[in-house]
Design a protein around this motif. Structure first.
Motif, PDB file in Angstrom:
ATOM      1  N   ARG A 192     -16.931  74.048 -21.626  1.00 16.46           N
ATOM      2  CA  ARG A 192     -17.904  73.965 -22.709  1.00 16.46           C
ATOM      3  C   ARG A 192     -19.320  74.249 -22.184  1.00 16.46           C
ATOM      4  N   GLU A 208     -20.343  70.991 -20.438  1.00 15.01           N
ATOM      5  CA  GLU A 208     -19.298  70.051 -20.058  1.00 15.01           C
ATOM      6  C   GLU A 208     -18.026  70.768 -19.592  1.00 15.01           C
ATOM      7  N   ARG A 259     -13.986  69.820 -19.738  1.00 14.24           N
ATOM      8  CA  ARG A 259     -13.145  68.870 -20.455  1.00 14.24           C
ATOM      9  C   ARG A 259     -11.663  69.023 -20.081  1.00 14.24           C
ATOM     10  N   ILE A 296      -9.491  62.739 -24.234  1.00 14.47           N
ATOM     11  CA  ILE A 296     -10.312  63.867 -23.792  1.00 14.47           C
ATOM     12  C   ILE A 296     -11.339  63.357 -22.788  1.00 14.47           C
ATOM     13  N   GLU A 331     -14.583  64.139 -20.805  1.00 14.38           N
ATOM     14  CA  GLU A 331     -15.694  65.058 -20.992  1.00 14.38           C
ATOM     15  C   GLU A 331     -16.737  64.842 -19.897  1.00 14.38           C
ATOM     16  N   ASN A 382     -19.299  62.074 -18.843  1.00 15.86           N
ATOM     17  CA  ASN A 382     -20.215  61.699 -19.927  1.00 15.86           C
ATOM     18  C   ASN A 382     -19.564  60.661 -20.818  1.00 15.86           C
ATOM     19  N   GLN A 383     -18.371  60.979 -21.299  1.00 13.73           N
ATOM     20  CA  GLN A 383     -17.639  60.051 -22.129  1.00 13.73           C
ATOM     21  C   GLN A 383     -16.155  60.416 -22.121  1.00 13.73           C
ATOM     22  N   ARG A 424     -13.058  60.324 -24.865  1.00 13.35           N
ATOM     23  CA  ARG A 424     -12.807  60.155 -26.294  1.00 13.35           C
ATOM     24  C   ARG A 424     -11.306  60.118 -26.562  1.00 13.35           C
ATOM     25  N   GLU A 452     -14.803  56.270 -28.641  1.00 10.33           N
ATOM     26  CA  GLU A 452     -15.545  56.847 -27.517  1.00 10.33           C
ATOM     27  C   GLU A 452     -15.794  55.754 -26.485  1.00 10.33           C
ATOM     28  N   SER A 499     -22.404  67.641 -30.374  1.00  7.39           N
ATOM     29  CA  SER A 499     -21.730  66.708 -29.456  1.00  7.39           C
ATOM     30  C   SER A 499     -20.229  66.949 -29.440  1.00  7.39           C
ATOM     31  N   HIS A 500     -19.768  68.007 -30.121  1.00  5.26           N
ATOM     32  CA  HIS A 500     -18.328  68.280 -30.200  1.00  5.26           C
ATOM     33  C   HIS A 500     -18.025  69.699 -29.731  1.00  5.26           C
TER      34      HIS A 500
END
Length: 597
Positions: A289, A307, A309, A330, A332, A392-393, A395, A409, A596-597
């Motif tokens: 990404r 990112e 992923r 996921i 990220e 980062n996160q 999900r 998240e 953010s997606h």
């Protein structure tokens, strides 16, 4: 932009600048080595969007040609000064006050002196001509806003005759989406990659390498670092579904089937800990990404690397009939490359995967892909982030544990974070439930509160510009930003009563809903809950552009009936090619993507 030669004022200033070695320009900064240790990406900045950029060289074409730069802001943009980075890696300032290189005060053209890699720009023109010869259709550059095509500009190579001192040369953005193989450089789901037995683990067949570099175990182990043992780190993360959590002041209901469906079925060691060698999570996709970094990054307009992923699905290790269709994770990771030169090298490596001589899933391809993924996921890749992890996160998107479909998240908790953004049971160093970016609690859908939020002048303008955020609280409404968005049906979308009272209401509603977690995964993109399914199948939103990025994916607005043509893969492909091949200065024309997606 109107082309102008170098007038008397500009000519005199050019001579003065060349003789004095930049005169009153700001102190120059050295180019950071591409071999510099990876560090955390700086916080995103909202930089003024440029409409055009042009250059008047004062010397013959070279890799470091000095001259006069002119820039024009896009409509509606405001700035007193423009900070850019020349192709020599040095800071430069463009002004519109008639001083220090600016030709005329207040004419709307920001100008100043800098260095441009005209050799590279000239090669770009040759590349356009070469691709045009191979293409049955005229090449164009797409301006895309929130995945929707705004305009197309013909990609026509500039004549080599204008690459001479004193001639105005347009510096235009170029990205050739046809140069990118999306299944090799953007979204990789091929079984020969995500099922590589040396790098992945198949919990159904019990084959592969449980310590492989693309396994769930490896990612969790590196993310935990020394904060906890990997089994304890994983166990605590999953157990958050077993009890009600409180995030931003509201209760997130438990989904106790986590115990029966995942935790109880997970093989354990003699110590009682989860056996990560036999994790039920199977890799289904690796995703680049880079586009999420567009327009973000360093202080002078360089761009971030977005990112990296990994998408996993839970497998039924007992029956092994098929993957559970309903629990996906996921990972990220923020790619920890900061300046434009690092990002460019990163993009070139990803674009290299599209080379026709490199066979998807071959030993050479998988090895090259590993060389890109591993430095990002390893511990201490981002020393200033919690646990030194670049994550980062994390999900999740599932319906296995209960109905309806639900997304959550998680981020690694640090005592430096705002505790309201996390569950109240957070422990430093562990993955903890977190608010969901740009998505209010579902209870605010179709309420006057949301109408007020959309109509608020500051929010309204920011939503249209793609720069908005959803705050923890909105006005007198506390606990506004949500934590467990649900999708009761594929027809779910965000709406508001009395939308006619909202300026630009139709577009504002759509852009707001598209940028929520559940709007993006349902009606706004006509998606059936997952964009990457448990077998690696892609939603039409993504799949439409994978075979031909120039093919639009049309969606009818659920409120207005307007048909929007999305070009998600074209946008990602064009960004990759542009980043890999454009000079850092020209990339200042990138329009920020703040999704953010």
């Amino acid at each position: 932009m109107t082309k102008r030669g170098v007038g008397t004022l500009a000519g005199g200033l050019l001579v003065s600048w060349l003789m004095s070695g930049c005169g009153a320009d700001p102190a120059q900064q050295p180019v950071e080595s591409q071999a510099r240790a990876l560090t955390e990406e700086p916080a995103p900045q909202r930089l003024p969007v440029l409409e055009s950029l042009e250059f008047v060289p004062s010397d013959k074409t070279s890799s470091a040609t000095p001259g006069l730069l002119r820039a024009k802001l896009a409509e509606g943009e405001r700035a007193e000064l423009l900070q850019l980075t020349g192709d020599d890696g040095k800071e430069l300032t463009l002004r519109d006050d008639g001083l220090n290189g600016d030709e005329k005060a207040g004419d709307g053209l920001f100008s100043g002196f800098g260095v441009v890699n005209l050799d590279e720009h000239l090669k770009t023109q040759e590349r356009i001509a070469s691709f045009q010869m191979q293409s049955a259709d005229p090449l164009t550059f797409a301006t895309i806003d929130d995945r929707v095509l705004v305009k197309e500009t013909p990609l026509v190579p500039l004549s080599p005759d204008i690459f001479v001192p004193g001639q105005t040369i347009p510096l235009t953005p170029v990205g050739i989406s046809q140069a990118v193989a999306p299944n090799k450089s953007l979204i990789i789901t091929d079984p020969s990659v995500v099922g590589d037995p040396t790098r992945t683990w198949n919990p159904c067949t019990g084959t592969g390498n449980p310590n492989g570099v693309w396994t769930f175990k490896h990612l969790m182990t590196e993310m935990a670092n020394t904060a906890a043992t990997p089994p304890a780190f994983t166990d605590r993360w999953l157990k958050q579904w077993l009890t009600t959590q409180t995030v931003n002041g509201r209760s997130v209901p438990a989904r106790t089937n986590m115990a029966t469906q995942i935790l109880n079925a997970w093989p354990r060691l003699s110590t009682g800990e989860l056996d990560l060698d036999r994790s039920p999570f199977k890799l289904v996709a690796i995703i680049n990404r880079l586009d999420l970094g567009r327009g973000k990054g360093g202080p002078y307009g360089t761009s971030g690397a977005g990112e990296l992923r990994f998408v996993f699905t839970v497998m039924n290790s007992t029956t092994c009939v098929r993957p559970y269709n309903s629990f996906e994770v996921i990972f990220e990771f923020g790619v920890p490359r900061t300046d434009c030169f690092q990002v460019k090298a990163w993009a070139q490596s990803w674009l290299g995967l599209s080379n026709s001589s490199l066979i998807l899933g071959s030993a050479a391809y998988n090895s090259q892909l590993e060389s890109l993924t591993e430095p990002v996921v390893l511990r201490n890749a981002a020393p200033s982030k919690p646990n030194g992890s670049a994550i980062n996160q994390v999900r999740t998107n599932e319906v296995l544990l209960a109905s309806p479909w639900e997304m959550r998240e998680f981020r690694i908790f640090s005592t430096a974070a705002n505790p309201r953004e996390f569950t109240t049971t957070s422990v430093p160093g562990y993955l903890s439930e977190h608010v969901t970016v740009r998505t209010p609690f579902d209870m605010f859908n179709n309420t006057p509160t949301l109408t007020s939020f959309l109509a608020n002048p500051a929010n309204n303008a920011a939503i249209l510009a793609g720069t908005h955020d959803v705050p923890l609280d909105y006005g007198v409404t506390t606990n506004f930003l949500g934590a467990w968005p649900q999708m009761p049906t594929t027809g779910f979308f965000w709406n508001a009563p009395n939308l006619s009272t909202v300026p630009n209401g139709i577009n504002v509603r759509h852009k707001f809903s598209l940028n929520t977690c559940n709007g993006c995964h349902a009606r706004e993109t006509n998606t059936g809950f997952t964009h990457v399914g448990p077998t690696g199948a892609l939603s039409p939103f993504l799949a439409t552009g994978m075979s031909n990025p120039l093919t639009p994916y049309n969606v009818t607005d659920p409120v207005s009936g307007t048909v929007r043509s999305f070009y998600e893969i074209r946008d990602r492909a064009q960004t990759l090619d542009s980043t890999a091949n454009q000079s850092c200065l020209i990339r200042r024309l990138d329009r920020p993507l703040l999704s953010s997606h």
